[in-house]
Design a protein around this motif. Structure first.
Motif, PDB file in Angstrom:
ATOM      1  N   GLU A 188      33.290  52.124 135.500  1.00 61.30           N
ATOM      2  CA  GLU A 188      33.856  51.998 136.839  1.00 61.30           C
ATOM      3  C   GLU A 188      33.470  53.148 137.755  1.00 61.30           C
ATOM      4  O   GLU A 188      33.387  52.975 138.968  1.00 61.30           O
ATOM      5  N   MET A 189      33.241  54.342 137.196  1.00 61.10           N
ATOM      6  CA  MET A 189      33.109  55.528 138.034  1.00 61.10           C
ATOM      7  C   MET A 189      31.691  56.068 138.139  1.00 61.10           C
ATOM      8  O   MET A 189      31.325  56.660 139.159  1.00 61.10           O
ATOM      9  N   ALA A 190      30.876  55.914 137.112  1.00 57.98           N
ATOM     10  CA  ALA A 190      29.639  56.693 137.013  1.00 57.98           C
ATOM     11  C   ALA A 190      28.464  56.058 137.740  1.00 57.98           C
ATOM     12  O   ALA A 190      28.289  54.836 137.714  1.00 57.98           O
ATOM     13  N   ASP A 191      27.642  56.909 138.352  1.00 56.94           N
ATOM     14  CA  ASP A 191      26.328  56.502 138.837  1.00 56.94           C
ATOM     15  C   ASP A 191      25.299  56.653 137.720  1.00 56.94           C
ATOM     16  O   ASP A 191      24.462  55.788 137.520  1.00 56.94           O
ATOM     17  N   ARG A 192      25.387  57.779 137.004  1.00 54.02           N
ATOM     18  CA  ARG A 192      24.507  58.015 135.862  1.00 54.02           C
ATOM     19  C   ARG A 192      25.346  58.433 134.665  1.00 54.02           C
ATOM     20  O   ARG A 192      26.471  58.919 134.824  1.00 54.02           O
ATOM     21  N   VAL A 193      24.787  58.233 133.474  1.00 55.45           N
ATOM     22  CA  VAL A 193      25.515  58.496 132.234  1.00 55.45           C
ATOM     23  C   VAL A 193      24.648  59.322 131.299  1.00 55.45           C
ATOM     24  O   VAL A 193      23.452  59.060 131.138  1.00 55.45           O
ATOM     25  N   ILE A 194      25.262  60.330 130.675  1.00 56.07           N
ATOM     26  CA  ILE A 194      24.660  61.072 129.567  1.00 56.07           C
ATOM     27  C   ILE A 194      25.505  60.790 128.335  1.00 56.07           C
ATOM     28  O   ILE A 194      26.726  60.970 128.366  1.00 56.07           O
ATOM     29  N   VAL A 195      24.883  60.331 127.267  1.00 53.62           N
ATOM     30  CA  VAL A 195      25.582  60.064 126.009  1.00 53.62           C
ATOM     31  C   VAL A 195      25.245  61.193 125.039  1.00 53.62           C
ATOM     32  O   VAL A 195      24.066  61.471 124.783  1.00 53.62           O
ATOM     33  N   MET A 196      26.289  61.851 124.508  1.00 51.37           N
ATOM     34  CA  MET A 196      26.084  62.988 123.611  1.00 51.37           C
ATOM     35  C   MET A 196      26.588  62.682 122.210  1.00 51.37           C
ATOM     36  O   MET A 196      27.555  61.934 122.031  1.00 51.37           O
ATOM     37  N   LYS A 197      25.930  63.276 121.234  1.00 52.23           N
ATOM     38  CA  LYS A 197      26.335  63.171 119.837  1.00 52.23           C
ATOM     39  C   LYS A 197      25.908  64.442 119.109  1.00 52.23           C
ATOM     40  O   LYS A 197      24.757  64.863 119.214  1.00 52.23           O
ATOM     41  N   ASP A 198      26.838  65.059 118.416  1.00 50.36           N
ATOM     42  CA  ASP A 198      26.555  66.266 117.625  1.00 50.36           C
ATOM     43  C   ASP A 198      25.861  67.343 118.444  1.00 50.36           C
ATOM     44  O   ASP A 198      24.931  68.012 117.989  1.00 50.36           O
ATOM     45  N   GLY A 199      26.307  67.518 119.690  1.00 46.15           N
ATOM     46  CA  GLY A 199      25.790  68.599 120.519  1.00 46.15           C
ATOM     47  C   GLY A 199      24.480  68.330 121.206  1.00 46.15           C
ATOM     48  O   GLY A 199      23.917  69.227 121.853  1.00 46.15           O
ATOM     49  N   ALA A 207      29.513  61.145 128.180  1.00 53.21           N
ATOM     50  CA  ALA A 207      30.313  60.347 127.253  1.00 53.21           C
ATOM     51  C   ALA A 207      29.935  60.684 125.814  1.00 53.21           C
ATOM     52  O   ALA A 207      28.827  61.133 125.527  1.00 53.21           O
ATOM     53  N   GLY A 208      30.855  60.420 124.920  1.00 53.00           N
ATOM     54  CA  GLY A 208      30.620  60.669 123.508  1.00 53.00           C
ATOM     55  C   GLY A 208      31.940  60.879 122.790  1.00 53.00           C
ATOM     56  O   GLY A 208      32.999  61.014 123.414  1.00 53.00           O
ATOM     57  N   GLU A 209      31.877  60.921 121.477  1.00 50.48           N
ATOM     58  CA  GLU A 209      33.081  61.083 120.680  1.00 50.48           C
ATOM     59  C   GLU A 209      33.504  62.543 120.616  1.00 50.48           C
ATOM     60  O   GLU A 209      32.767  63.446 121.033  1.00 50.48           O
ATOM     61  N   SER A 210      34.694  62.794 120.091  1.00 53.72           N
ATOM     62  CA  SER A 210      35.170  64.157 119.907  1.00 53.72           C
ATOM     63  C   SER A 210      34.187  64.938 119.048  1.00 53.72           C
ATOM     64  O   SER A 210      33.688  64.429 118.043  1.00 53.72           O
ATOM     65  N   GLY A 211      33.909  66.183 119.453  1.00 51.51           N
ATOM     66  CA  GLY A 211      32.972  67.001 118.710  1.00 51.51           C
ATOM     67  C   GLY A 211      31.528  66.839 119.142  1.00 51.51           C
ATOM     68  O   GLY A 211      30.637  67.476 118.584  1.00 51.51           O
ATOM     69  N   SER A 212      31.285  65.994 120.158  1.00 52.91           N
ATOM     70  CA  SER A 212      29.895  65.760 120.593  1.00 52.91           C
ATOM     71  C   SER A 212      29.370  66.878 121.482  1.00 52.91           C
ATOM     72  O   SER A 212      28.159  66.970 121.711  1.00 52.91           O
ATOM     73  N   GLY A 213      30.265  67.727 122.004  1.00 52.54           N
ATOM     74  CA  GLY A 213      29.835  68.833 122.856  1.00 52.54           C
ATOM     75  C   GLY A 213      30.115  68.641 124.326  1.00 52.54           C
ATOM     76  O   GLY A 213      29.704  69.458 125.154  1.00 52.54           O
ATOM     77  N   LYS A 214      30.826  67.570 124.697  1.00 45.43           N
ATOM     78  CA  LYS A 214      31.100  67.293 126.113  1.00 45.43           C
ATOM     79  C   LYS A 214      31.860  68.442 126.772  1.00 45.43           C
ATOM     80  O   LYS A 214      31.447  68.977 127.799  1.00 45.43           O
ATOM     81  N   SER A 215      33.002  68.791 126.186  1.00 46.88           N
ATOM     82  CA  SER A 215      33.863  69.806 126.797  1.00 46.88           C
ATOM     83  C   SER A 215      33.237  71.188 126.747  1.00 46.88           C
ATOM     84  O   SER A 215      33.411  71.989 127.680  1.00 46.88           O
ATOM     85  N   ILE A 216      32.518  71.512 125.668  1.00 45.48           N
ATOM     86  CA  ILE A 216      31.849  72.813 125.577  1.00 45.48           C
ATOM     87  C   ILE A 216      30.838  72.959 126.712  1.00 45.48           C
ATOM     88  O   ILE A 216      30.699  74.027 127.325  1.00 45.48           O
ATOM     89  N   THR A 217      30.131  71.878 127.027  1.00 44.62           N
ATOM     90  CA  THR A 217      29.170  71.910 128.134  1.00 44.62           C
ATOM     91  C   THR A 217      29.878  72.230 129.446  1.00 44.62           C
ATOM     92  O   THR A 217      29.420  73.062 130.238  1.00 44.62           O
TER      93      THR A 217
END
Length: 593
Positions: free
Chosen positions: A235-246, A55-65
């Motif tokens: 609703e969906m996650a067992d674990r969560v990673i929060v990303m910010k600025d990569g 999870a994180g805002e746009s530009g946090s690196g989620k999709s690049i990962t």
């Protein structure tokens, strides 16, 4: 093969084995000054049957990962350090030929916008068969049977017919189900879902989430869910990673992240999530004059051609809608795609022909030709996609000043002073006036669109899904700005959205639409606090709850898509009558449930 017939887990898999591990991943982009990191030192392990949310805002690196895991990084972007291991094999070290064999078979991905992932000139069936045969030595007939089974697995209505259709013939929810079917047809070990529900209606979103949950439970597939929607995460996650600025700023079990977030960024992200039912009850305001009134508004589009060139069918986009927007209030239109919300917005803006009557600031309009420049000055519109609404070749200051030029208002120095004042009012600086749209973030571009809508001092602003594509924290800031503008300037909003939680946080009165007609209408407290129509209740029940401990009651799964507003010309829909159940709370006499 359907989900129910699929094996729970693969024969060689232990229930809690690690299927994918990412260790110290850094992804960088090549620039003129050298490599610049986009994602730095990302590490996580994914177990079979587990859902990990990033999870994180746009530009946090989620999709690049996720693109690094799939081996789909752009040409000027590459993984500079780290490893991505699938069953002990480092995917980052594989040549493209071997990676192509793994991609789709062992690791599959669902992208946010299915139309950019599906070939528009191939039928759905041809694309599914092509994907299956690329990885398994099946005959065409066997691949077709597998494709049909995959469509049945995602509970797509009329699956045999869908195989023969092209992507543009399907709704957004149908296309997303096709993408899921394509992903699960080969029974992958890992499924990466990148914002799979962001642009979907709340009921279609519920169906897609249910499908992903079924896939995890019945096939043992591990899921990486990439999203900025914290309700979906809960609703969906067992674990969560929060990303910010990569970078990873926090990670842990979903319950701990929501109940006791440790990092300030995570706390801010969760605090910005709109939650239904949290807004306190309010005293109704005193009667105010009307700014916009729709009386029996009807919009039809003829389609199809018979032997003599006459239209055979008609799209009943809006069917006899009547409503009133008062001064200084926010009136929300909610409903699923195709219900007529955006058509009403375009009609008020003078973009489509109509029957019935529209009254704006005292001017009564009976046709599209009656919507003059003076009317448009009183009613402005803010669209969903600010990037598409702003000319990329013009400076943003000129874009905001353009309506003043068109209407011949003020001298150049006066216009510049007006633009400067508006930029400051919407939270931008005067120094940014000379920049171009691509130099701003999505939230900043939407603020520019709001400033442009305000420059003529309109009495009504039609906001058509104006915050649906924004990150949750940016969305909260834009909504707060709209509230301040409404209170300070007395401007009225016709707020169009499919996000029920946002509407509950922002609107004064609400109308729920389905197939061009109003099902229920009243104050926010009446419609959301005491919904009478079964369709309204269904929409509310489908809203994701940002609480991992919330247990959603079981309900009957929908077997088909929303009915079509297209009917034969000689078969018009029945007009539904609204009855008052008390205090101006109007409910349709009958309708969908």
């Amino acid at each position: 093969m359907t989900l129910a017939e699929a094996p729970k887990v693969r024969a060689d898999a232990a229930p809690a084995e690690t299927v994918l591990s990412v260790d110290g991943l850094t992804v960088s982009v090549a620039t003129e000054t050298g490599l610049r990191p986009l994602v730095q030192d990302i590490s996580f392990a994914l177990k079979r049957g587990e859902t990990l949310a990033i999870a994180g805002e746009s530009g946090s690196g989620k999709s690049i990962t996720s693109l690094a895991v799939m081996g789909l990084l752009p040409a000027n972007v590459r993984a500079t350090t780290g490893a991505v291991r699938l069953a002990g094999t480092d995917l980052l070290r594989l040549p493209e030929a071997r990676m192509r064999a793994i991609r789709g078979d062992r690791v599959a991905m669902i992208f946010q916008e299915p139309m950019t992932s599906l070939n528009p000139v191939m039928t759905v069936g041809a694309q599914l068969v092509e994907a299956i045969q690329a990885h398994e030595p099946l005959t065409r007939r066997e691949a077709q049977a597998r494709a049909l089974g995959a469509l049945k697995s995602v509970r797509l209505s009329e699956p045999e017919r869908r195989l023969r259709q092209f992507p543009h013939e399907l709704s957004g929810g149908m296309r997303q189900r096709v993408m899921i079917a394509m992903a699960i047809a080969l029974r992958p070990d890992v499924l990466i879902a990148d914002e799979p529900t962001t642009a979907l209606d709340v009921t279609v979103q519920r169906e897609v989430l249910d499908l992903l949950r079924d896939l995890r439970r019945e096939m043992g597939t591990a899921i990486i869910l990439i999203t900025h929607d914290m309700g979906v995460v809960a609703e969906m996650a067992d674990r969560v990673i929060v990303m910010k600025d990569g970078r990873v700023v926090e990670e842990g079990p979903a319950i701990r992240i929501f109940d006791a977030p440790r990092e300030a960024y995570t706390q801010t992200l969760l605090a910005a999530v709109p939650r239904m039912g949290e807004r306190p009850a309010e005293e109704p305001p005193p009667p105010r004059p009307s700014v916009c009134v729709l009386r029996d508004l009807t919009v039809h589009f003829d389609v199809g051609r018979g032997l003599l060139g006459r239209a055979t069918h008609r799209v009943h986009a809006v069917e006899g809608v009547s409503l009133e927007v008062r001064q200084g209030e926010t009136f929300a239109l909610v409903g699923e795609s195709g219900c007529g919300k955006s058509t009403i917005a375009k009609t008020i803006a003078g973009l489509v022909p109509f029957a019935g009557e529209i009254e704006i600031a005292g001017r009564k309009l009976h046709s599209q030709a009656d919507i003059t420049r003076a009317v448009r000055r009183d009613a402005q519109i803010v669209f969903q996609d600010p990037a598409a609404a702003l000319d990329p070749r013009m400076r943003v200051g000129d874009l905001v000043a353009e309506p003043l030029v068109i209407h011949g208002i003020g001298t150049p120095p006066e216009r510049h002073a007006t633009v400067e004042a508006l930029f400051e009012r919407v939270g931008l600086s005067r120094a940014q006036i000379g920049r171009y749209p691509h130099e701003f973030s999505g939230g900043q571009r939407q603020r520019i669109c709001i400033a442009r809508a305000l420059v003529l001092r309109p009495k009504l602003i039609v906001a058509d899904e104006s915050v649906s594509a924004l990150d949750v924290s940016v969305q909260a800031r834009v909504l707060q700005l709209l509230k301040e503008l409404r209170d300070e300037l007395g401007v009225s909003f016709l707020f169009i959205s499919h996000d029920m939680a946002v509407v509950d946080a922002f609107a004064d009165r609400v109308a729920v639409m389905f197939l061009g007609q109003i099902m229920e209408m009243g104050t926010r407290a009446q419609v959301f606090g005491n919904p009478h129509h079964s369709y309204t209740r269904r929409l509310i029940e489908a809203v994701p709850i940002p609480d991992p401990g919330h247990v959603r009651p079981s309900r009957e799964r929908l077997a088909s898509e929303v009915p079509s507003p297209v009917r034969r010309r000689d078969d018009p829909p029945r007009r539904l009558l609204l009855r008052d159940v008390g205090g101006g709370h109007l409910v349709a006499e009958a309708g969908p449930g």
